[in-house]
Design a protein around this motif. Structure first.
Motif, PDB file in Angstrom:
ATOM      1  N   MET A 136       0.825  -1.201   0.000  1.00 56.63           N
ATOM      2  CA  MET A 136       0.000   0.000   0.000  1.00 56.63           C
ATOM      3  C   MET A 136       0.864   1.257   0.000  1.00 56.63           C
ATOM      4  N   GLY A 137       1.962   1.239   0.767  1.00 52.26           N
ATOM      5  CA  GLY A 137       2.872   2.377   0.756  1.00 52.26           C
ATOM      6  C   GLY A 137       3.497   2.590  -0.603  1.00 52.26           C
ATOM      7  N   ASP A 138       3.849   1.493  -1.291  1.00 53.92           N
ATOM      8  CA  ASP A 138       4.415   1.613  -2.635  1.00 53.92           C
ATOM      9  C   ASP A 138       3.409   2.219  -3.605  1.00 53.92           C
ATOM     10  N   ILE A 139       2.143   1.821  -3.493  1.00 54.73           N
ATOM     11  CA  ILE A 139       1.108   2.356  -4.379  1.00 54.73           C
ATOM     12  C   ILE A 139       0.931   3.855  -4.157  1.00 54.73           C
ATOM     13  N   ILE A 140       0.890   4.272  -2.894  1.00 57.41           N
ATOM     14  CA  ILE A 140       0.686   5.692  -2.587  1.00 57.41           C
ATOM     15  C   ILE A 140       1.872   6.522  -3.075  1.00 57.41           C
ATOM     16  N   ARG A 141       3.092   6.037  -2.865  1.00 56.70           N
ATOM     17  CA  ARG A 141       4.267   6.781  -3.322  1.00 56.70           C
ATOM     18  C   ARG A 141       4.303   6.886  -4.844  1.00 56.70           C
ATOM     19  N   THR A 142       3.912   5.814  -5.524  1.00 50.35           N
ATOM     20  CA  THR A 142       3.898   5.847  -6.984  1.00 50.35           C
ATOM     21  C   THR A 142       2.855   6.830  -7.500  1.00 50.35           C
ATOM     22  N   MET A 143       1.695   6.874  -6.861  1.00 48.20           N
ATOM     23  CA  MET A 143       0.662   7.832  -7.257  1.00 48.20           C
ATOM     24  C   MET A 143       1.141   9.265  -7.048  1.00 48.20           C
ATOM     25  N   LYS A 144       1.876   9.508  -5.965  1.00 49.54           N
ATOM     26  CA  LYS A 144       2.415  10.842  -5.718  1.00 49.54           C
ATOM     27  C   LYS A 144       3.432  11.220  -6.786  1.00 49.54           C
ATOM     28  N   ALA A 145       4.295  10.273  -7.158  1.00 49.16           N
ATOM     29  CA  ALA A 145       5.301  10.547  -8.179  1.00 49.16           C
ATOM     30  C   ALA A 145       4.666  10.813  -9.537  1.00 49.16           C
ATOM     31  N   ALA A 146       3.509  10.187  -9.799  1.00 48.12           N
ATOM     32  CA  ALA A 146       2.823  10.379 -11.075  1.00 48.12           C
ATOM     33  C   ALA A 146       1.996  11.656 -11.108  1.00 48.12           C
ATOM     34  N   GLY A 147       1.891  12.359  -9.980  1.00 49.16           N
ATOM     35  CA  GLY A 147       1.117  13.592  -9.933  1.00 49.16           C
ATOM     36  C   GLY A 147      -0.365  13.382  -9.754  1.00 49.16           C
ATOM     37  N   ALA A 148      -0.793  12.154  -9.446  1.00 47.37           N
ATOM     38  CA  ALA A 148      -2.219  11.872  -9.284  1.00 47.37           C
ATOM     39  C   ALA A 148      -2.677  12.011  -7.844  1.00 47.37           C
ATOM     40  N   LEU A 149      -1.754  12.161  -6.910  1.00 49.68           N
ATOM     41  CA  LEU A 149      -2.092  12.287  -5.496  1.00 49.68           C
ATOM     42  C   LEU A 149      -1.901  13.738  -5.072  1.00 49.68           C
TER      43      LEU A 149
END
Length: 370
Positions: A350-363
């Protein structure tokens, strides 16, 4: 699998099927600000702990302990010149305390005691009279008393067990204030409130709340971290005025923020954390977020306007025997995590998913990983 606890900033536990409140946190002014000039002061001192059961400092590794003991005994009238003192029931320690604002002579404060030598434990020890000094090198309190140690250190032939930190301890009400810090609070013509978490919205609400309660514009927001209060037009002493306004309720603006503690598997979310349209595939998990705005039109001949309403859909899938969890609502990260919880996703994933979403600009939130 380590259980995952997901907390909202409004103390709301995010679980599948649970709807969290959307109202902002309301608290008192006193809980979010500090008054300029009203502060605590740190004290520190060097002392000796006696009465240890053979767990004190060794002379070879801590020679300053012997010097301190010799100096203390000579001040008490005991001549130890030329004597070979090698006690194992004495330890050198640093003593720290916090002097509260407006502390008066004779009041007591708690102290913390920490070994600075190679003592194995402070259990059963007594701190000898120790002066505590401030940053100006003046003595403001003296500490003495029996030490309470929460740690345990037990050893036997070929075995040893330790729990906690036995070389640290505390003495409740172990220091007595001997010098006051002079401060004339009631001679002030103004008060300065410093926000602990600077924020434009919260500072503006504090200004509006105080002015509405007083009935005149006495409060002024200088910047997002400071609110000034003019006392010249108010009746009563500054202490009385502060007592009347510090309990006024305000709504604190909670930032959109996510804090991830990977070690404990805890994820803390702010209220306004949202995500944009995005599709994610992580391992055997697939996540798809779509936005389909709808137009709401007024009735014929009605006095209204057409508005666009957000309509979002989240689909979370996992290959294998698990089912697909679908959430129909405005896209929020709390709903996404609730769906991932339903699939049994681990905290690491779950932490990996959230960090990836932040890096993609979607979070759309600040991300803090500990």
């Amino acid at each position: 699998m380590k259980p995952l606890m997901t907390l909202l900033a409004l103390a709301c536990l995010v679980l599948p099927g649970l709807v969290c409140p959307t109202a902002e946190a309301q608290t008192r002014i006193r809980d979010v600000v500090d008054v300029e000039g009203v502060r605590q002061n740190d004290l520190i001192g060097y002392g000796i702990v006696v009465g240890l059961n053979g767990t004190g400092d060794t002379v070879r590794n801590s020679p300053f302990t012997e010097d301190s003991l010799t100096y203390m005994l000579e001040r008490l009238g005991v001549n130890v010149q030329g004597e070979d003192i090698k006690p194992d029931n004495v330890a050198a320690v640093l003593v720290t305390a916090t002097l509260p604002s407006f502390a008066r002579n004779g009041s007591t404060v708690d102290v913390s005691v920490s070994s600075i030598g190679d003592a194995e434990s402070l259990e059963g020890g007594t701190l000898v009279l120790t002066p505590l000094k401030g940053a100006d090198n003046e003595v403001y309190a003296v500490a003495q008393g029996s030490i309470i140690v929460s740690g345990i250190d037990v050893q036997a032939a070929g075995a040893r067990a330790r729990k906690g930190t036995p070389t640290q301890g505390a003495i409740p009400s172990g220091a007595r204030v001997e010098r006051e810090i002079p401060y004339q609070f009631n001679d002030r013509n103004s008060l300065v409130l410093a926000l602990r978490d600077p924020d434009f919205t919260t500072a503006a609400r504090i200004e509006d709340t105080i002015n509405a309660a007083v009935g005149s514009p006495v409060a002024y927001m200088r910047d997002p971290g400071t609110v000034d209060i003019d006392l010249r037009s108010l009746q009563g002493s500054p202490s009385r005025v502060l007592a009347s306004i510090e309990n006024l309720p305000i709504e604190v603006a909670v930032p959109a923020r996510i804090v991830i503690d990977e070690q404990s598997g805890t994820i803390v979310l702010g209220k306004d954390v949202t995500i944009s349209r995005v599709a994610i595939a992580q391992g055997d998990i697939s996540i798809k977020v779509t936005e389909t705005p709808v137009v709401s039109q007024p009735n014929p001949f009605a006095d209204g306007e057409s508005i666009v309403l957000p309509r979002s859909r989240i689909e979370i899938g996992q290959t294998g025997t698990r089912n697909i969890a679908t959430l129909d609502a405005n896209v929020t990260l709390s709903q996404l995590i609730a769906g991932l919880n339903a699939l049994g996703v681990s905290p690491q994933e779950m932490g990996d998913i959230i960090r990836t979403m932040k890096a993609a600009g979607a979070l759309h939130a600040d991300l803090i990983v500990r």
